[in-house]
Structures are given as C-alpha cells and as structure tokens.
Design a protein around this motif. Structure first.
Motif, PDB file in Angstrom:
ATOM      1  N   LYS A 132       0.838  -1.199   0.000  1.00 10.74           N
ATOM      2  CA  LYS A 132       0.000   0.000   0.000  1.00 10.74           C
ATOM      3  C   LYS A 132       0.875   1.252   0.000  1.00 10.74           C
ATOM      4  O   LYS A 132       0.636   2.195  -0.742  1.00 10.74           O
ATOM      5  N   ASP A 136       1.347   4.302  -3.064  1.00  9.53           N
ATOM      6  CA  ASP A 136       0.583   5.504  -2.721  1.00  9.53           C
ATOM      7  C   ASP A 136       1.300   6.720  -3.292  1.00  9.53           C
ATOM      8  O   ASP A 136       2.393   7.076  -2.870  1.00  9.53           O
TER       9      ASP A 136
ATOM     10  N   TYR B 175      -6.486   6.971   4.104  1.00 14.27           N
ATOM     11  CA  TYR B 175      -5.665   5.802   3.777  1.00 14.27           C
ATOM     12  C   TYR B 175      -6.162   4.565   4.539  1.00 14.27           C
ATOM     13  O   TYR B 175      -5.858   3.446   4.171  1.00 14.27           O
ATOM     14  N   THR B 204      -7.415   2.913  -0.170  1.00 10.14           N
ATOM     15  CA  THR B 204      -7.406   4.315   0.243  1.00 10.14           C
ATOM     16  C   THR B 204      -8.578   5.080  -0.381  1.00 10.14           C
ATOM     17  O   THR B 204      -8.851   4.918  -1.567  1.00 10.14           O
ATOM     18  N   TRP B 206      -9.537   8.516  -1.668  1.00  7.04           N
ATOM     19  CA  TRP B 206      -8.776   9.702  -2.061  1.00  7.04           C
ATOM     20  C   TRP B 206      -9.573  10.987  -1.935  1.00  7.04           C
ATOM     21  O   TRP B 206      -9.000  12.047  -1.698  1.00  7.04           O
ATOM     22  N   SER B 224     -11.956   6.018  -4.715  1.00 15.91           N
ATOM     23  CA  SER B 224     -10.969   5.215  -3.988  1.00 15.91           C
ATOM     24  C   SER B 224      -9.898   4.598  -4.877  1.00 15.91           C
ATOM     25  O   SER B 224     -10.053   4.488  -6.103  1.00 15.91           O
ATOM     26  N   ASP B 225      -8.843   4.179  -4.219  1.00 11.46           N
ATOM     27  CA  ASP B 225      -7.778   3.411  -4.840  1.00 11.46           C
ATOM     28  C   ASP B 225      -8.294   2.062  -5.367  1.00 11.46           C
ATOM     29  O   ASP B 225      -7.668   1.439  -6.221  1.00 11.46           O
ATOM     30  N   PRO B 274      -6.283   3.749  -9.342  1.00 11.24           N
ATOM     31  CA  PRO B 274      -6.827   4.688  -8.352  1.00 11.24           C
ATOM     32  C   PRO B 274      -7.643   5.831  -8.962  1.00 11.24           C
ATOM     33  O   PRO B 274      -7.285   6.360 -10.013  1.00 11.24           O
ATOM     34  N   TYR B 276      -8.492   9.477  -8.133  1.00 15.52           N
ATOM     35  CA  TYR B 276      -7.976  10.474  -7.203  1.00 15.52           C
ATOM     36  C   TYR B 276      -8.979  11.552  -6.825  1.00 15.52           C
ATOM     37  O   TYR B 276      -8.848  12.190  -5.800  1.00 15.52           O
ATOM     38  N   SER B 291      -5.637   7.871 -12.073  1.00 10.93           N
ATOM     39  CA  SER B 291      -4.348   7.463 -12.620  1.00 10.93           C
ATOM     40  C   SER B 291      -4.417   7.114 -14.108  1.00 10.93           C
ATOM     41  O   SER B 291      -3.440   7.265 -14.840  1.00 10.93           O
TER      42      SER B 291
END
Lengths: 161, 347
Positions: A132, A136, B175, B204, B206, B224-225, B274, B276, B291
C-alpha cells in the motif's frame, strides 16, 4: 545535486512533448518501448541499502517477476508490475528498496509507464502494508522531497550505469 | 455527449495537485509540486499572480478559496506541514502587487493533504499524514487562526477533507479505507463529533464530495484506490430522531448520537487504477479522474442506477489526473503534466 528536484530526468511536466528539451526527447524515443529485460537491467544494478551487493545479485529482483502490459504505442498508457523478494520476511528495508526501484524507473522510463511495485506473495510479514505504501502516490512524492531519504536512495542508485 | 477543450492553463513546472474556483469571483487557483500557486482570471484566462515567495519548502498539495469576505483570500496546504493564507486587500483583481501572505499556520506534524473552508468561512479544516484533522477558527481579517479542535479518529493518513455547502458537516477520506463524517456538537460549539463512519471501500479513499442539492446533507460520493466510486445516502441525521426517541431514557439515547448512512450504490466501474478525485456538480452529474488519465461523467437515471455519459481517455496525454472540479457545466482538471484544463460539456 540532481536529487533536489524529484523526477529530474523525466521530460519536464508542463510542457507539451513538442516543446520539451530535445535531449530529453531523444531519451524518450530510445525507451519508447521497453521489454522486461531492459527493466531488469535498470533495477538489478541498484545496491542493497545494507549489503555490498546489488538487488540482482541478492535475487531481490528477478527477471521472471517483471510483468509488462504495453501496447508499444507511445500515446497509450503502459503498466509495469514488479514483484520484489525481500531477503528475509521481516525485512524492515523492503519499503526503502521498493522506493529505490520506483525512483530509478520514474527517472528512466517515459511518463506513460505506470509502475506498480509489490512484494512477492508470502515473502514479507506485512505484505499488504508495504504494498500500500509503495503504491501511494502522495507518500511516494513526499518521500522524494525528504532529503535524508533521497541521500540513501542516491547511494543505492550510485551503482547504476 | 462529449467534452470539448476550452482552454489549457500552462506554467507549472511539476505535477499540478489541486485547483479551486472562487464561489463568486472568476478566480482559479492551482497548486503544484513546483511549490507555487498560480491565480488566473477564469474569464480572460489571464494569469493574475504567482504566489511563490518561498513561504513553502515542499509540494503544495491543496488549495481552497475562502467563500466569504470582502476581498478574495485562499488557503494553501503543503507537504512541508504548514498552511499559508493569502489574500488580496484591494478589489482590483488584475494587479499582482495586491496579493499578500496573511498568515502561516503551523501545527501538523507531517505533510498536509487537504484544506477546506466551511460554507460560512468561519472554520478551516486541514488534514495530514499525521492522521489528524485540525479545525481552525478564522477571524474576518485572516490574521488569527485558532485551533478549536483536533480530530484523531482515523487510523492512517487523512487524504482529503470537504465541508457540506450549507451545513457545518465535514467529510474526511483516509488511507484507512474509510470516510468519516463530523458535526459540530449542539451543546459545545468547539467540540466536533464523529457522527458516521462509511466503510466498504477496499483501498485508500482519495476524495469525497457532497451532493449539491438542498440545504441539508443528502448524499456523498467517494472515490478510492480500489477503482470504485460509491454513493452514500443519509437515512436520518442524529438531530432529527423520530419523536419516539425523545421518550427513551437518556442512557439509550446516547447511542443515537450518530447519523444513519447506507451505501446507496456503486457507480459503473470504468477507471483502471486509483480514482484520485470525484466532483458532484450542481447539474446533478458526477465527474471523476484518476491514474488512468480518463475523465468520466455519470448521470443519474434513478436512485440506484447511474449511466456513464462521458468517458474520455488521455485527457492529459499519458499523464495521471489528480483533480477535477465543476464550474457550472464546465470541468477543470489538473494533471501530472502540470497542466490545468478547462472543458465544456457538449450536451
């Protein structure tokens, strides 16, 4: 020092490809498309932070654990997945090694490559936590602004060609 | 339906992390890894000022215009763990000399990831990798910032904070894979109560954004991621309990100091990797970026069903997109290429 600014070797963001520095562009062209062996060559020569050996010599990085998803088209996003094998399952330096690999690749590969770094399944007791952190974006960016950390990474990368 | 590019704001020499559009004036602020904040006139597209007097030593991660005040002012959060407050003390927007640093706020231990003003401009919330959210009370002149409360409910980095547009309700994304909601205590205005935890994301979180409908909190979107956007709906707020509750002994009632929320739906999955940033427009549409460099716009068909009406790849070339904001029917995106793009929704 080149480490004052993260990602110094990449073509400068903010400028369109046509406007970017010609020397940087020829670098990009050279690496327009890479294969797993080229990626292995880029990262296997990184020094281990605590042994006088490289990540290749210690088998922390292995050619068969590098996976590429790339159409070869320079306008498409490509993905590189690298699984690292820490020397011991409680290796406290696993995140540092992973960060070193990420910094090396972000500096060498064109921006179209998304780099995913993971520890190989069952090779680390805090596998999920390490994974993770290594993936990140904010944590990695912040780490690249940490002078102490960059010093250690620059040491690790000093053995690279 | 498609997106047409209206304008590209250039000038940042590193990743652009966030943008903010002033609620009343045609002002756009953008922040970057190059440690500067650029302020543009959104109508003329002209650069007004670059805020870069070395007040920050690291990446500027977040920015938000204060919604109130006679003159425009904004807060910038930095990875150097401080917040700076800037303002224009004249009404003349085009003159760069009028922009001054009004305050530097210190308190967080690590990188600041988000800053947000409450709708009335009274409170500024900031969040950090140090797992905490600080709530600062601002004076009208932006000279004094007093920390009135520190929230320590998250177990990991807090990535993003945002206030509801009318109520003093704060949503934080972390996170630790959760979104948490906080409300000012009815009996002690300097106390902030964790009224709900939204769990379900598998990575995570975001960012989050409230639905822009009505005066009260209705729904919240979160990105989210894990590659999903979730829509959460409030069933009832702690402060409007059914009347039967008032008859219960207070020992039982203490437990109901919580808002009841449920997951309403997950938006159609299209992003790879992810997500963001998510933004809920006043037009009812939701937009997201991440991403994969894709801008996605979703339209609601009915309460559980959403349709993707725009999915545009390579919106910043091969670069990641960090932030998206609505401005009427227009969208503003910020990317790792350092560019900020203004798009028009062609219906």
């Amino acid at each position: 020092s080149v480490f004052n600014v993260p990602f110094t070797e990449k073509s400068s963001p903010g400028s369109t490809p046509a406007l970017s520095d010609s020397s940087l562009q020829s670098d990009d062209e050279e690496f327009e498309s890479v294969d797993a062996l080229e990626i292995y060559d880029l990262i296997s020569s990184i020094s281990d932070p605590e042994h006088p050996l490289t990540l290749g010599q210690l088998a922390v990085v292995n050619l068969e654990d590098i996976q590429l998803d790339d159409s070869g088209n320079p306008n498409e996003i490509a993905e590189v997945i690298i699984k690292i094998t820490p020397t011991i399952t409680h290796c406290s330096l696993a995140t540092l090694i992973g960060l070193g690999i990420r910094v090396r690749l972000e500096r060498c590969l064109p921006p179209r490559y998304r780099i995913i770094i993971k520890v190989k399944e069952k090779t680390h007791q805090s596998e999920n936590q390490v994974n993770k952190q290594l993936n990140d974006k904010e944590r990695v960016s912040a780490a690249c602004e940490n002078d102490q950390l960059l010093k250690v990474i620059s040491q690790m990368l000093s053995s690279c060609k | 339906m498609s997106l047409s590019l209206v304008h590209t704001f250039t000038g940042h020499t590193d990743k652009c992390w966030a943008t903010s559009i002033h609620s009343k004036l045609p002002l756009l602020a953008t922040v970057s890894g190059d440690r500067t904040c650029r302020v543009y006139n959104l109508e003329t597209k002209r650069l007004i000022v670059v805020l870069d007097d070395d007040s920050h030593s690291k990446t500027l991660s977040s920015v938000e215009w204060k919604p109130t005040g006679e003159f425009p002012s904004l807060a910038i959060g930095s990875f150097d763990s401080t917040i700076s407050i800037w303002g224009n003390e004249e009404a003349v927007l085009e003159d760069e000399d009028n922009w001054t640093l009004m305050a530097i706020i210190e308190g967080h231990e690590n990188e600041i990831k988000g800053v947000s003003w409450s709708h009335d401009g009274v409170y500024l919330a900031s969040c950090s990798r140090d797992k905490s959210i600080w709530i600062w009370e601002a004076d009208d002149n932006n000279e004094e910032f007093e920390c009135v409360f520190v929230v320590q409910e998250h177990s990991q980095d807090v990535k993003h904070v945002t206030w509801h547009q009318h109520e003093n309700v704060l949503a934080s994304s972390s996170y630790d894979d959760t979104v948490k909601l906080f409300k000012q205590d009815d009996y002690d205005e300097d106390d902030w109560v964790n009224v709900a935890d939204l769990t379900g994301h598998e990575g995570t979180v975001w960012s989050s954004d409230f639905e822009k409908k009505g005066e009260r909190v209705t729904r919240l979107s979160s990105s989210s991621d894990d590659g999903t956007i979730r829509i959460w709906k409030i069933l009832h707020a702690a402060d409007d309990q059914p009347s039967i509750d008032s008859k219960l002994p207070s020992t039982i009632k203490t437990d109901t100091n919580q808002d009841m929320w449920e997951l309403e739906t997950i938006l159609p999955i299209i992003h790879h990797g992810p997500i963001y940033s998510v933004a809920w427009g006043e037009n009812g549409y939701i937009a997201s970026v991440g991403s994969d460099g894709r801008i996605v716009v979703y339209k609601e068909l009915n309460s559980k069903e959403w349709q993707i009406i725009i999915s545009q790849p390579h919106s910043h070339g091969v670069y990641e997109i960090n932030n998206i904001k609505w401005h009427g029917d227009r969208l503003i995106t910020a990317g790792d290429d350092g560019l900020v793009k203004l798009w028009e929704l062609a219906l």
